[in-house]
Write a protein that holds these residues in place. Structure first.
Motif, PDB file in Angstrom:
ATOM      1  N   ASP A 130       2.464   2.489   8.902  1.00 26.84           N
ATOM      2  CA  ASP A 130       2.462   3.654   8.015  1.00 26.84           C
ATOM      3  C   ASP A 130       3.606   4.570   8.394  1.00 26.84           C
ATOM      4  N   ALA A 179       0.747  -5.906  12.475  1.00 23.89           N
ATOM      5  CA  ALA A 179       0.590  -4.494  12.139  1.00 23.89           C
ATOM      6  C   ALA A 179       1.022  -3.696  13.358  1.00 23.89           C
ATOM      7  N   ARG A 197       0.847  -1.200   0.000  1.00 24.65           N
ATOM      8  CA  ARG A 197       0.000   0.000   0.000  1.00 24.65           C
ATOM      9  C   ARG A 197       0.876   1.241   0.000  1.00 24.65           C
ATOM     10  N   GLN A 246       3.076   2.663   3.080  1.00 19.61           N
ATOM     11  CA  GLN A 246       3.294   1.573   4.036  1.00 19.61           C
ATOM     12  C   GLN A 246       4.759   1.135   4.046  1.00 19.61           C
ATOM     13  N   HIS A 285       3.957  -4.470   9.506  1.00 17.58           N
ATOM     14  CA  HIS A 285       3.559  -3.394   8.596  1.00 17.58           C
ATOM     15  C   HIS A 285       3.164  -2.158   9.403  1.00 17.58           C
TER      16      HIS A 285
END
Ligand code: SAH
Ligand code: SF4
Length: 481
Positions: free
Chosen positions: A427, A450, A410, A413, A425
């Motif tokens: 941001d 995440a 993405r 990411q 993962h």
């Protein structure tokens, strides 16, 4: 190790003007670096060769000036099949094994000469050069220093410290294809590691077929803490940990028989050594372990695990298992399930036994039928998957340090590895690639986590490179195995 070898081949080829191409359609030469460990891996080589041959023919058809790429096969399938491979694929130009790739320049000159004289007409008949010797001189003495831009195309790198194997497990081709056990001198490893760190590498994974059997020559003056003239793996790790800028050290693959006191101890004392260990068990049945010639019992394996957890309670364990080794009964398989249940792995690899030509186990008569192997594999994998899920789940809410080593699929990411080898993962801006950061884990999935950024320590801003692009398989065990 094939990933590492491929980078070293690129080092050898760079002075000849070769650089990495985007695909075979444009390339002047294509080298398939192959794996012989299981039949499935070896089979892929021939289907891939068929595709490459078509590309070569198409190019010659489209442009009579273009003879298409030189086609070469490297690695363990080339080593094992050698002349047989040339007979089966006569359009090949070069076939060479894992111990001779330092001689690539002379092989290429011979291939070019053959093409000029017509002895190697590329479309149907290749130059047919074969080099699958085990030369006396170690290839490492002849390889150029690794080029930083090739080896360190990211912030993590592999570094081979040991090669080959003398253990002769009855199912395994490695001793026949990689040759006898060999350790690189300590100083050579330190030098290579320093140059990787200068090029931006923060995490190094030391590689060897039996990496913990490492016993490299100590530099002048002997080892610290030991009077011997060789460094063992514990000593090497301690020395590498002294390199400023290197943040993380891992090693793979270890043999349970070669775990020793000093290595257990370094897991407790060396902060840069990550709390993750791949320690293949193969089976939980003592009868099968003996037939495999593994040299330990299930109880001894469990004792190793207990010692590791004593010195490093949070250590995450990984392993390899083979199901359906010849003569494996339901009770033997149940013993494997019990071993897995008792160890509780963070993740593991499991395979159906694959008879390999030339190995003793392939000649045994009591081969297990394929459907039984498949059914056992499913049961084992269901158990391993549930352990991995549970391991990942218990990370939710915890703070972990990550090395951000690639961008995610993405936009915006980033992906990093936890100390326990999980892909996490989050941001964040691409300018953070290559940095160590603190994250809080917010969610767990089957194969990844995440997280949310808490802090990012300062580090060099790296430009994203191809090696940092999204990948189904971030650099990890799957590429090695
Ligand atoms: N040196 C390591 C293993 C290297 S081979 C060790 O001794 O543990 C990598 C893995 O491939 C092995 O651990 C084994 O699980 C698997 N493997 C090797 N030969 C195999 C075979 N003939 N069939 C199925 N799996 C195999
Ligand atoms: Fe193969 Fe590992 Fe056994 Fe060596 S120790 S023969 S590499 S499985």
């Amino acid at each position: 190790m094939n990933v590492y070898d491929s980078a070293r081949m690129a080092d050898v080829l760079a002075p000849l003007g070769y650089a990495q191409a985007d695909g075979p359609e444009e390339a002047d030469m294509v080298i398939l670096n192959t794996c012989h460990i299981r039949e499935k891996a070896a089979e892929k080589v021939y289907s891939e060769l068929g595709r490459l041959r078509q590309i070569r023919e198409q190019r010659a058809e489209d442009n009579p000036e273009d003879a298409g790429p030189v086609l070469a096969v490297a690695g363990c399938v080339a080593q094992a099949e050698g002349a047989e491979m040339l007979a089966r694929a006569p359009f090949l130009d070069i076939v060479f094994g894992p111990q001779t790739y330092h001689r690539l320049p002379e092989m290429i000159v011979r291939a070019e000469r053959a093409a000029k004289t017509g002895a190697g007409k590329k479309s149907s008949k290749g130059a047919g050069i074969l080099d699958t010797e085990f030369p006396d001189e170690a290839k490492f003495d002849h390889l150029p220093q690794p080029r930083a831009d090739i080896a360190a195309a990211g912030c993590t790198a592999f570094l081979t410290i040991q090669e080959g194997c003398d253990k002769f497990c009855t199912f395994c081709v490695v001793p026949y294809t990689r040759g006898v056990e060999f350790s690189r001198p300590g100083e050579a490893v330190l030098t290579e590691c320093r140059s990787l760190v200068e090029a931006g590498v923060r995490e190094v994974t030391l590689l060897g077929q039996n990496v913990n059997a490492y016993h490299g020559a100590a530099p002048e003056g002997g080892a610290t803490g030991t009077a011997s003239a060789a460094w063992d793996l514990a000593e090497l790790i301690t020395q590498l940990a002294g390199i400023d800028g290197l943040e993380r050290i891992r090693y793979t693959t270890s043999h349970p028989r070669d775990m020793d006191d000093r290595l257990y101890a370094v897991h407790g004392s060396c902060e840069k050594l990550m709390p993750y260990l791949h320690l293949p068990a193969q089976s939980g049945s003592d009868r099968i372990l003996a037939a495999m010639n593994r040299g330990y019992t299930a109880a001894e394996y469990q004792a190793s695990v207990a010692r590791l957890r004593q010195v490093r309670p949070d250590i995450a364990l990984s392993g390899d298992f083979i199901v359906g080794f010849p003569g494996e009964s339901e009770a033997d398989f149940e013993a494997t399930m019990e071993l897995v249940a008792s160890v509780n792995y963070a993740q593991a690899y499991s395979f159906k036994y694959s008879p390999r030509p030339g190995t003793p186990a392939a000649l045994l008569e009591n081969q297990v039928p394929d459907d039984v192997r498949g059914e056992r594999l499913q049961r084992l994998q269901a158990l391993l998957d549930s352990q991995q899920q549970a391991f990942n789940q218990q990370m939710v809410g915890r703070r972990l340090s990550l090395l951000l080593d690639r961008t995610g699929r993405r936009p915006g990411q980033l992906v990093g590895r936890s100390p326990y080898m999980q892909a996490v993962h989050l941001d964040g801006p691409a300018s953070m690639l290559g940095r160590m950061v603190e994250v809080e884990i917010t969610d767990a999935h089957a194969n990844s986590l995440a997280g949310q950024l808490i802090s990012g320590v300062q580090g060099p801003d790296l430009q994203p490179t191809a090696a940092m692009a999204p990948s189904e398989k971030p650099i990890g065990m799957e590429q090695i195995v």
